[in-house]
Each structure stands twice: as structure tokens, then as C-alpha cells.
Scaffold this motif. Sequence first.
Motif, PDB file in Angstrom:
ATOM      1  N   LYS A  94      37.796  39.876  44.858  1.00  0.00           N
ATOM      2  CA  LYS A  94      38.381  39.548  43.642  1.00  0.00           C
ATOM      3  C   LYS A  94      38.336  38.006  43.507  1.00  0.00           C
ATOM      4  N   GLU A  95      37.865  37.615  42.189  1.00  0.00           N
ATOM      5  CA  GLU A  95      37.999  36.195  41.858  1.00  0.00           C
ATOM      6  C   GLU A  95      38.358  36.077  40.522  1.00  0.00           C
ATOM      7  N   SER A  96      39.598  35.237  40.315  1.00  0.00           N
ATOM      8  CA  SER A  96      40.375  34.946  39.031  1.00  0.00           C
ATOM      9  C   SER A  96      40.781  36.564  38.775  1.00  0.00           C
ATOM     10  N   ASN A  97      40.213  37.135  37.437  1.00  0.00           N
ATOM     11  CA  ASN A  97      40.592  38.453  37.013  1.00  0.00           C
ATOM     12  C   ASN A  97      39.501  39.293  36.855  1.00  0.00           C
ATOM     13  N   THR A  98      38.637  38.926  37.915  1.00  0.00           N
ATOM     14  CA  THR A  98      37.348  39.891  37.866  1.00  0.00           C
ATOM     15  C   THR A  98      37.388  40.649  39.696  1.00  0.00           C
ATOM     16  N   LEU A  99      37.169  41.723  39.485  1.00  0.00           N
ATOM     17  CA  LEU A  99      37.024  42.658  40.746  1.00  0.00           C
ATOM     18  C   LEU A  99      35.659  43.018  40.833  1.00  0.00           C
ATOM     19  N   PHE A 100      35.099  42.768  42.105  1.00  0.00           N
ATOM     20  CA  PHE A 100      33.806  43.083  42.508  1.00  0.00           C
ATOM     21  C   PHE A 100      33.950  44.497  43.252  1.00  0.00           C
ATOM     22  N   VAL A 101      33.090  45.327  42.841  1.00  0.00           N
ATOM     23  CA  VAL A 101      33.114  46.952  43.344  1.00  0.00           C
ATOM     24  C   VAL A 101      31.742  47.127  43.579  1.00  0.00           C
ATOM     25  N   ALA A 102      31.448  47.426  45.039  1.00  0.00           N
ATOM     26  CA  ALA A 102      30.088  48.023  45.353  1.00  0.00           C
ATOM     27  C   ALA A 102      30.236  49.740  45.030  1.00  0.00           C
ATOM     28  N   MET A 103      29.179  50.331  44.260  1.00  0.00           N
ATOM     29  CA  MET A 103      29.307  51.588  44.040  1.00  0.00           C
ATOM     30  C   MET A 103      27.656  52.246  44.316  1.00  0.00           C
ATOM     31  N   ALA A 104      27.858  53.487  44.646  1.00  0.00           N
ATOM     32  CA  ALA A 104      26.266  54.313  44.985  1.00  0.00           C
ATOM     33  C   ALA A 104      26.114  54.704  43.527  1.00  0.00           C
ATOM     34  N   ASN A 105      26.880  54.921  42.436  1.00  0.00           N
ATOM     35  CA  ASN A 105      26.573  55.369  41.299  1.00  0.00           C
ATOM     36  C   ASN A 105      27.280  54.637  40.183  1.00  0.00           C
ATOM     37  N   PRO A 106      26.501  53.545  39.816  1.00  0.00           N
ATOM     38  CA  PRO A 106      27.172  52.670  38.842  1.00  0.00           C
ATOM     39  C   PRO A 106      27.185  53.343  37.347  1.00  0.00           C
ATOM     40  N   LEU A 107      26.604  54.492  37.167  1.00  0.00           N
ATOM     41  CA  LEU A 107      26.701  55.372  35.873  1.00  0.00           C
ATOM     42  C   LEU A 107      28.112  56.052  35.850  1.00  0.00           C
ATOM     43  N   ASN A 108      28.746  55.966  37.020  1.00  0.00           N
ATOM     44  CA  ASN A 108      30.260  56.967  36.946  1.00  0.00           C
ATOM     45  C   ASN A 108      31.106  55.680  36.067  1.00  0.00           C
ATOM     46  N   PHE A 109      31.002  55.787  34.572  1.00  0.00           N
ATOM     47  CA  PHE A 109      31.729  54.831  33.903  1.00  0.00           C
ATOM     48  C   PHE A 109      33.238  55.338  33.819  1.00  0.00           C
ATOM     49  N   TYR A 110      33.623  56.738  34.213  1.00  0.00           N
ATOM     50  CA  TYR A 110      34.963  57.099  34.161  1.00  0.00           C
ATOM     51  C   TYR A 110      35.668  56.626  35.312  1.00  0.00           C
ATOM     52  N   ALA A 111      35.057  56.230  36.392  1.00  0.00           N
ATOM     53  CA  ALA A 111      35.522  55.539  37.741  1.00  0.00           C
ATOM     54  C   ALA A 111      35.910  53.985  37.529  1.00  0.00           C
ATOM     55  N   ILE A 112      34.882  53.484  36.548  1.00  0.00           N
ATOM     56  CA  ILE A 112      35.230  52.139  36.321  1.00  0.00           C
ATOM     57  C   ILE A 112      36.232  51.943  35.325  1.00  0.00           C
ATOM     58  N   ASP A 113      36.305  52.620  34.422  1.00  0.00           N
ATOM     59  CA  ASP A 113      37.609  52.775  33.448  1.00  0.00           C
ATOM     60  C   ASP A 113      38.897  53.000  34.122  1.00  0.00           C
ATOM     61  N   ASP A 114      38.799  54.178  35.139  1.00  0.00           N
ATOM     62  CA  ASP A 114      40.006  54.246  35.712  1.00  0.00           C
ATOM     63  C   ASP A 114      40.367  52.958  36.821  1.00  0.00           C
ATOM     64  N   LEU A 115      39.301  52.189  37.288  1.00  0.00           N
ATOM     65  CA  LEU A 115      39.444  51.082  38.092  1.00  0.00           C
ATOM     66  C   LEU A 115      40.339  50.066  37.585  1.00  0.00           C
ATOM     67  N   GLN A 116      39.808  49.952  35.874  1.00  0.00           N
ATOM     68  CA  GLN A 116      40.318  48.739  35.352  1.00  0.00           C
ATOM     69  C   GLN A 116      41.614  49.059  34.910  1.00  0.00           C
ATOM     70  N   MET A 117      42.079  50.288  34.633  1.00  0.00           N
ATOM     71  CA  MET A 117      43.327  50.619  34.364  1.00  0.00           C
ATOM     72  C   MET A 117      44.298  50.513  35.609  1.00  0.00           C
ATOM     73  N   MET A 118      43.907  51.002  36.832  1.00  0.00           N
ATOM     74  CA  MET A 118      44.924  50.944  38.054  1.00  0.00           C
ATOM     75  C   MET A 118      44.969  49.550  38.321  1.00  0.00           C
ATOM     76  N   THR A 119      44.104  48.608  38.491  1.00  0.00           N
ATOM     77  CA  THR A 119      44.207  47.153  38.891  1.00  0.00           C
ATOM     78  C   THR A 119      44.400  45.931  37.991  1.00  0.00           C
ATOM     79  N   GLY A 120      44.132  46.420  36.840  1.00  0.00           N
ATOM     80  CA  GLY A 120      44.354  45.372  35.732  1.00  0.00           C
ATOM     81  C   GLY A 120      43.289  44.173  35.840  1.00  0.00           C
ATOM     82  N   PHE A 121      42.071  44.370  36.688  1.00  0.00           N
ATOM     83  CA  PHE A 121      41.033  43.690  36.838  1.00  0.00           C
ATOM     84  C   PHE A 121      40.062  43.989  35.754  1.00  0.00           C
ATOM     85  N   HIS A 122      39.035  42.911  35.515  1.00  0.00           N
ATOM     86  CA  HIS A 122      37.668  43.219  34.785  1.00  0.00           C
ATOM     87  C   HIS A 122      37.063  43.545  36.040  1.00  0.00           C
TER      88      HIS A 122
END
Length: 552
Positions: A94-122
Motif C-alpha cells: 500500500k502507498e498513500s491511499n492506494t492498495l496494490f492487489v495481485a489477482m488471477a482474474n482482474p475481471l472480477n469487479f465485484y471483488a475489487i468493489d468489495d475490497l475498496q469498501m472493506m479497506t477504504g483504499f483505492h
Amino acid sequence: MQRTHRRLGDLLVESGMITQDQLSSTLEQKDSSQKLGHALIERGYISEQQLIDALSIQLAIPQIHLSNLVIDYQTVNLVDQSFSRQNELICYKKESNTLFVAMANPLNFYAIDDLQMMTGFHVKVVLALPSEITSTINRLYNEEDSVNEILTSINNRPIDEPELTSAENTPILKVINKCLLSAVEDRASDIHIDPHEFSVVVRFRIDGELHTYRTFPKEILSVLVTRIKVMSQLDITETRLPQDGRVKVAIGKNRLDLRVSTLPTLFGERIVLRLLNTKDLLLKIPNVGFTESQQKSFVNMISKPTGLMLITGPTGSGKTSTLYAALNYLNNETQNIITIEDPVEYQIDGINQIQTNAPVGLTFAAGLRAILRQDPNIIMVGEIRDSETAEIAIRASLTGHLVLSTLHTNDVPTTIYRLIDMGIDPFLVAASLTGVVAQRLVRRVCRDCAQPSASTTIDQALFQKAGQECPDTLMKGTGCKSCHHTGYLGRTAVHEMLTLSDELSEKLITHNSFTDIQNLVRDSGGESMLQNGLSKVAQGITTVDELLKIIS
């Protein structure tokens, strides 16, 4: 990234990786709980790497290899294990307000949205192999509870009270055992524990290259160092001076000898663990990396009843392995073999081994004098470091003993000149020296991902320099899970060898300047290290890139 919910199958069909029929049949046959990517890989339609490559190009998302990253433990801990496993992702930085995430399927936008809500990071997404994500989750989350327990105990423990419990299931022992097990699985030769200002980084040396294993919170450093010191019987109260120790441990089915070295640094004590696998003890000459002709010459050298045989090269060039291979070949009940080493790396049945102890006066020279009074047939001196040891070794070789030793020199001519430069009479050098082997280690091309590649102008120029013909294609590793995506798996030695004939020895007495020695070695007709290395390149064993690291 454009938030259009394009499906993975459609992307793979568009990129030409699979056909529409393959996609349709896979969708019909796969279990409802199985991910499409896994199903396609399982049926052999695509590989993991092909899947990631296609996604990276189509979606313009960079890909990474998690084994090459320093992963922040606290960042991993932002997301629970079940969510990471279910969505095949790992938060690694994580850097500043950005969270770096390694994914096998970057088309899983539901997981990305959940991550942003859970962590508060972009959330910023990168691609990684599914197998790497899974192994990283197994490695990091399995240690999570142990690390948390350590941090809790540190916070609740009175100040300056060390953690000394010897119970088998303590959290710190779980962390150490997991680290050792991972090192064995990855074929690591060393474990580096590096204290930084705010963290502790653990790295493995695999095939000569360092790879980051993981990072720990800085708070566990004192407990980690104390436990390793207790295991290796070092002084836990001494933190200002370097210390050396060793310990035997059982990791799974493997028994390991660990050589432990501590060093005070600015941010705490640094520790290096050298892993010596007792399974590798019986090294054999055919496994050292000699060509057939070199193997015959080497056996002839060490089969002589008297003389001095030297193995040379810089630190980490495999000299000790070659020495032990020679000792194993010579070891039988009719021979009295005595060694003096610093340290004794492997213990061999039937051989008397001495560990130097400079504080009490047991140096190489003093030990060598004592050995000569023990009626030895064969003597192995771990290293000739000074003129006194060199003189005693040479005189021992002239009085009916075979002496094997090492020197830290770069090549055969430098080795011979170094002995003369130490003050040894050229006549004694010529009379005692029977052979010299100079060697380096290079990484082997990984067999699992080796592919033919057209030779480059650099390849052709190097072959031309050695007077050899360059093949049109050479083998190179493309990178796979087996080799941690480096293209190399394991190491082999590249050698330069000289057997001193009577004619050479006679010339050496009067022609002993460095230039004279270089000319004598060149005219002896032996294969140079460059020629030996290029022959291994032509056979697909290693690459020119590896050879250029060791050839000046």
C-alpha cells in the motif's frame, strides 16, 4: 480500467488462445464451483502463463511474479484469508491511499468493489499466476496466527524479559520451522534474516541468487534472534559482537545441519543460516560437472600417492563440493585420511576431521603439523591462507603424503604464481604440485521450460573468441513455476584443469614469471574455462548470459 463486464471466455476467444467450441464444451462440463480459467488449464487448452499473458495484453494490466516481491505482512492482513482464497487475490503493498492487489482474474469487479469498501483504499490491480497466489496465501496466512501470537506476547511481556520457553509448539518455533521448510522446498542454500528500520526481511539464496521470502514486523526481531541463538547454543546476552554456531534439525524427511552466523548491524542483529543437507553428503565425482576427459584427469590426479592437488575459485564456486567428492572417492579402510577445515561442513564416516580453533592456537598451520605426526596417507587442508600453511602443505606432499587443498584465486596461472608469490621456492612448487582445478558455478537451464532460441551476435562473438562454432539455436528457459520464473533450475560447475607433467614442471623452475606461467598453461593444450563453458552452452546445459558473469 474500463468497467465493462467482459467475460474471460470471450477475451480468450478473441485473442485466439482457445476456440469457441473449446469454450462452450468447457462451460458445459465444468463444475459450477470451478472457475473457468482453472477448467481451461485443467483440460490443457491453455497454460497458466498463457492465461495471464492474454489477460495482460487484452486489458493492458501489468503482470508480476510474487516470488520476486517484498510483500508487506500488514498489508496482507487487511483482508481475511477466506476472501483472498475465494477471489484468488493477495494484497501485497500500500502507498498513500492506494492498495496494490495481485489477482488471477482482474475481471472480477465485484471483488475489487468489495475490497475498496472493506479497506477504504483505492485498489490498483496487477496480474499474477493463480498457483503463485495460492502458494503465497498458504505461506503468509498460515503464519498469521503465529506472528500475531508473538506480537501479543511481546506487548504483554515485562520489558527486557526474553522469550526463552523451550516448548515445541511456541509461535516463534512455528515461524522458524515454516521458514526452514519453505527453504528446503525451494532448494535454498542460505537463509538471510535482514533487519531494516521498520521491518525484518527474510530472503532465500536459490541457485546463487537471493529471492525475498517474506517480511515480518520489526517487533519480532528480538524474539527471532533469541530463539535462533538458543537453538545454536550462542550467547543470547552478547549483541555487540559477531557469533558463529551450528545446529542439527529435522525438517520433514530431511535432516539438516545449519551453520549460524550473527552480525550486529545498525538496525539489529543480522543472521545468515547455511543449510547443509545430509542427503547431499555422498557427493560423487561424476556429479561435479566434469567432462569425460576432465573426470579421467581428475581421478588420475587424486589417485597419486603423493603430491599437492589444488582446487581454486572465489567464495561460493563449489570448491568444497569438489573436495568432498574427491574424499568420498578415496575413502576406504586402507587409507588414513585426516582433514583440517574451517568450518567442518559435512561429517564423513571413516575420515578424521578437525575444526580449526584460532583462539586456542589451532590454526591451519598448527593443525597440519599435528596431523603429520598421526601417520596420514591423505591430508585435506580446507584452505591455504598464508605462506606458513603453504610451506607445510608442500613439504608434506614431498614426504609421502597426498595433500588436497583450496586457494582463493581466479584461474590456474594465478594459482601457481600465488604459491611462488607466497615465498615458496619455484623448485618446490614444481616438485610438489600435481594438478590444479579452477572452477566457477553457473545456473542450469530449467528443463521444464527450456526452449530453443536463435543465437545472437553476442553468442556468436563469444564462440568465435574461443575458436568454436556457434550453433544456430541455443536453449533458454522461458520461466515456469518449477524455476520460480527465472528460466534456471540448479547449478553446475565450469572447469579449467591443468595436470603438471614432468616437462611442465621442469620449465616452471626457470620460467616462473606470471607471463611465463600463463604461456605454459596456454600451451599445455588443456581446455580453458571459456571453452568448457561454451561446450555446456552448446549442449543446452547453461546459457551465454550465465557464462558472461564468470568470464572476465
